[in-house]
Design an enzyme around this catalytic site. Structure first.
Site, PDB file in Angstrom:
ATOM      1  N   CYS A 186      36.358  -9.346-100.381  1.00 55.77           N
ATOM      2  CA  CYS A 186      37.595 -10.052-100.719  1.00 55.77           C
ATOM      3  C   CYS A 186      37.510 -11.513-100.327  1.00 55.77           C
ATOM      4  CB  CYS A 186      38.794  -9.384-100.032  1.00 55.77           C
ATOM      5  SG  CYS A 186      38.630  -9.252 -98.241  1.00 55.77           S
ATOM      6  N   GLU A 216      46.744  -7.101 -97.337  1.00 58.16           N
ATOM      7  CA  GLU A 216      45.551  -7.917 -97.515  1.00 58.16           C
ATOM      8  C   GLU A 216      45.015  -7.595 -98.892  1.00 58.16           C
ATOM      9  OE1 GLU A 216      42.171  -8.964 -98.254  1.00 58.16           O
ATOM     10  OE2 GLU A 216      41.334  -7.701 -96.674  1.00 58.16           O
TER      11      GLU A 216
END
Length: 496
Positions: free
Chosen positions: A275, A241
């Site tokens: 993010c 990720e």
């Protein structure tokens, strides 16, 4: 290894600091490769016992841990706030979401992963077919500093529920949070099923080569590539990720008050260190001016300051990236309607709204990871979608529209999309979380997140002799002709 176990006296140590004040929060050992290897060996020994508990036994253990965290969530949130600088309320929200995901993983693992029957197909009708998802063994988790509880728990909780033991390497900026999680697990369960190692990048690198069965990494795209390269040497699978450059689209039928508030929160919450936060906004020409007025008015009320709603930048080097992106945008004709250039030595970065920024600028193409957002006028939703899809990142996305939300969302290249909300997909335990492109691959959360830390085991069991013997050297020409007739009859009928 948790802090309840002895650390060699000669071990080197490092400190975690409060980024808002510079005060020391805690001191932790720098674990070397030999130590990491020993921890993985312990995890390997514990794996058989943990798997043998079965789904119900593991659920009971995880429920005990969940209750400990829930009872002491103020304590965890306080520690997290000190190590990251984020407001206490934000830390509490993060903790609550992590607890909810832990509860879902523990209670749904059996339903998702247990052996189930599947269709054998018409040609293999004499077979009984089934599949189950088995734990991999030992999972290494390398966590980030921006959401040091919620993000790694998306791997830790799901890996544990699936039957794996876990070794967690938290960020060097938030080691205390990682130690706290491992300590409370040991308190609740009594076995080193979940352990922590602390240190810098070298400790994380050691974990990738210590013989774990999978590595779950969250961090920058560049570091993710290095993790993949290290794991490739031993064919260790990874879930990555990585970065994001998420876009928010505002259609001409959007609720502009809601869209403006969501934009500001998505861009500036956690000081923009998210993010899947909002970094780019594309607004339909018809409502651009009104939306921008609302966003600017709200943004001017928000300040990054000690004790405020926007905390400091946790990682000092990130300030330089934020400064470079803002300076580049302004140098290329952009304007800062709120905020502006970042002073040297700043720990806090003020919320910044940028307009007239070229599409190929760093502020639009690279992950900023700060409380900044670019706002761009578009002629229609086709242009908005094209621009939203125009970076190498593809993590999350957002759409504000009363009637066009689904139609727009389905055209976005992203792992996740929120409609008339922001980052809501991350909080829903049943939805997979992850991206494509430079945002990484693999998924945490939901059924996909449970399966991510398993391998499928398929079984075919013959129930009776087949009418046409296929898998034998005794197969005859007549049987081959019968097979041809059957296949043509089943799949070859019709004109097209």
């Amino acid at each position: 290894m948790t802090s309840t176990e002895a650390v060699p006296a000669a071990a080197q140590t490092f400190t975690s600091l409060n980024p808002g004040t510079g005060e020391v929060v805690g001191t932790h050992p720098i674990h070397d490769a030999a130590h990491v290897q020993a921890v993985v060996v312990t995890a390997r020994k514990e794996a058989e016992r943990w798997q043998a508990l079965g789904f119900e036994g593991r659920k009971k253990a995880l429920v005990k841990w969940r209750k400990v965290i829930a009872r002491r969530m103020d304590e965890l949130a306080s520690l997290m706030a000190r190590e990251t600088g984020k407001p206490q309320g934000d830390a509490l929200l993060e903790t609550a979401l992590a607890i909810d995901h832990l509860a879902w993983a523990a209670s749904h693992a059996e339903k998702v992963l247990k052996r189930r029957s599947v269709s054998p197909g018409l040609l293999m009708v004499n077979q009984a077919a089934s599949v189950e998802y088995r734990p991999l063994g030992v999972v290494g988790v390398i966590g980030p500093w921006n959401y040091p509880v919620f993000t790694p728990m998306g791997s830790i909780a799901y890996a544990l529920a699936a039957g794996n033991t876990v070794v967690f390497k938290p960020s060097e900026y938030t080691p205390g949070v990682g130690v706290w999680l491992a300590d409370t697990f040991r308190e609740a369960v009594g076995r080193p099923v979940f352990q922590v190692v602390t240190g810098y990048g070298e400790t994380g690198a050691a974990l990738t080569t210590a013989g774990v069965d999978k590595v779950a990494f969250t961090g920058s795209t560049a570091t993710g590539k290095r993790v993949m390269a290290a794991c490739a040497e031993t064919l260790t699978p990874v879930v990555i990720e990585a970065g994001g450059k998420d876009a928010l689209i505002v259609a001409d039928d959007a609720d502009l008050d809601e869209a403006a508030e969501a934009t500001l929160w998505g861009a500036a919450a956690n000081a923009g260190q998210t993010c899947a936060g909002v970094e780019r906004v594309y607004v339909h020409d018809r409502v651009y001016d009104e939306f921008l007025d609302k966003l600017v008015a709200e943004a001017r009320k928000l300040k990054a300051e000690p004790g405020g709603q926007v905390g400091p930048i946790t990682m000092p080097s990130q300030v330089d990236i934020i400064r470079r992106h803002i300076d580049d945008a302004l140098a290329r004709g952009g304007r800062a309607l709120v905020g502006g250039p970042v002073p040297e030595g700043a720990r806090f970065v003020q919320p910044t709204v940028l307009v007239d920024v070229p599409e190929d600028s760093a502020a639009i193409q690279e992950e900023t990871f700060g409380p900044t957002v670019t706002v761009t006028r578009v002629r229609d939703m086709d242009e908005a979608i094209e621009r939203a899809n125009g970076t190498r990142y593809a993590l999350g996305s957002t759409v504000f529209s009363k009637d066009q939300g689904m139609a727009i969302a389905e055209r976005l290249r992203a792992g996740m999309t929120a409609i008339n909300g922001v980052i809501s997909f991350a909080g829903i335990p049943t939805l997979p979380f992850g991206g494509v492109g430079d945002s990484g691959f693999g998924r945490i959360h939901g059924p996909d997140g449970l399966r991510e830390f398993t391998y499928p085991h398929a079984i075919a069991r013959q129930r009776f002799k087949p009418a046409i013997a296929l898998t034998t050297f005794r197969r005859t020409a007549k049987e081959e002709q019968q097979l041809t007739k059957v296949v043509r009859g089943l799949y070859g009928r019709g004109k097209k």
